[in-house]
Structures are given as structure tokens and as C-alpha cells.
Motif scaffolding. Structure first.
Motif, PDB file in Angstrom:
ATOM      1  N   PHE A   1       0.833  -1.208   0.000  1.00  0.00           N
ATOM      2  CA  PHE A   1       0.000   0.000   0.000  1.00  0.00           C
ATOM      3  C   PHE A   1       0.864   1.253   0.000  1.00  0.00           C
ATOM      4  O   PHE A   1       0.639   2.187  -0.779  1.00  0.00           O
ATOM      5  N   LEU A   2       1.873   1.277   0.856  1.00  0.00           N
ATOM      6  CA  LEU A   2       2.749   2.445   0.952  1.00  0.00           C
ATOM      7  C   LEU A   2       3.578   2.631  -0.317  1.00  0.00           C
ATOM      8  O   LEU A   2       3.815   3.756  -0.752  1.00  0.00           O
ATOM      9  N   ARG A   3       4.013   1.532  -0.917  1.00  0.00           N
ATOM     10  CA  ARG A   3       4.757   1.635  -2.180  1.00  0.00           C
ATOM     11  C   ARG A   3       3.881   2.244  -3.272  1.00  0.00           C
ATOM     12  O   ARG A   3       4.330   3.093  -4.036  1.00  0.00           O
ATOM     13  N   ASP A   4       2.633   1.796  -3.353  1.00  0.00           N
ATOM     14  CA  ASP A   4       1.709   2.360  -4.340  1.00  0.00           C
ATOM     15  C   ASP A   4       1.486   3.850  -4.089  1.00  0.00           C
ATOM     16  O   ASP A   4       1.492   4.656  -5.021  1.00  0.00           O
ATOM     17  N   ALA A   5       1.283   4.212  -2.833  1.00  0.00           N
ATOM     18  CA  ALA A   5       1.075   5.620  -2.494  1.00  0.00           C
ATOM     19  C   ALA A   5       2.316   6.442  -2.849  1.00  0.00           C
ATOM     20  O   ALA A   5       2.209   7.565  -3.348  1.00  0.00           O
ATOM     21  N   SER A   6       3.474   5.888  -2.628  1.00  0.00           N
ATOM     22  CA  SER A   6       4.715   6.580  -2.954  1.00  0.00           C
ATOM     23  C   SER A   6       4.844   6.792  -4.458  1.00  0.00           C
ATOM     24  O   SER A   6       5.232   7.869  -4.916  1.00  0.00           O
TER      25      SER A   6
END
Length: 135
Positions: free
Chosen positions: A11-16
């Protein structure tokens, strides 16, 4: 890393990637990435990882030392090479190993920067000599 952490990391990678990550999210992403990296190193073997990282730094195929790059510059490539070796059902021959090492560098740096296949010959020879301990 448990399933919840893996899910959160994705999730955090996608948001980044979408540039929608808060400063707190960046910190959390960094922490989870460190956990993931350490687990990967543990799975391929810390001793093998250190040996290959040192080998890559010594040969410096991208010539990063002239830019005062940190010693850990080739950690990613060492992890990828060892992961690929571990995936194989049998030891590769010298040509296959040379191509695989070159492909890792092409993926990491691009074909222009990675250079020619023969630039990785000495690295490949040393890895081949130590193949039994690396598998």
C-alpha cells in the motif's frame, strides 16, 4: 514480515509511486523496507551476501568509486544475484551465470550504464568458483 506488514508495504509503495505519501508514511515505508531487506538477506545467507557485495565493490563494474559512492552501493545487485542463484534447480554454467549477472546490472542501471557483457566476466568467474557455498 507478517502478512499485514506485507500488505501495508505494498500500500505504501503504491502511495509513494502516486506521490500521495505523507511524511509519516515515508518513515513507515522506510522501516518496512528495512525489515523486508533484512529478511531477504537472511534467506540468501548473510555471509554470502557480504562476500558478494564485497566482490562487486572490488570489481566496481559501474565505476561508482570515482563518484565516492557508499560501500553499500551494490547491495541490491548482490541480493538479486543471490536470489536468482537460489531459485535455480541446478548450478548454472559459466555462460548462464555471466548473462544472469549482466542482466541484473542492466535491470538496475540500464543497458548504457551497465555496459557490455564481457565487463562482468571476472565477477562471474569468482562467483562460479564459489557456487557450491552460494547455493
Amino acid at each position: 514480515m507478517n502478512e499485514e506488514q506485507k500488505s501495508r508495504l505494498e500500500f505504501l509503495r503504491d502511495a509513494s509511486r502516486n506521490r500521495k505519501l505523507s511524511p509519516e508514511g515515508r518513515v513507515e515505508l522506510s522501516q518496512l523496507h528495512k525489515i523486508e531487506k533484512q529478511e531477504e538477506i537472511n534467506s540468501i545467507g548473510v555471509e554470502n551476501y557480504n562476500w558478494l557485495t564485497d566482490l562487486l565493490c572490488r570489481h566496481d563494474p559501474i565505476k561508482l568509486t570515482k563518484f565516492d559512492a557508499p560501500k553499500d552501493e551494490y547491495e541490491y545487485e548482490a541480493r538479486m544475484i543471490l536470489s536468482e542463484i537460489k531459485k535455480l534447480n541446478e548450478a548454472p554454467n559459466a555462460g548462464q551465470l555471466l548473462e544472469m549477472i549482466h542482466e541484473v546490472f542492466v535491470f538496475a542501471f540500464g543497458i548504457e550504464t551497465a555496459g557490455r557483457l564481457n565487463a562482468y566476466f571476472e565477477i562471474s568467474e569468482e562467483v562460479m568458483t564459489n557456487m557450491e557455498k552460494l547455493r
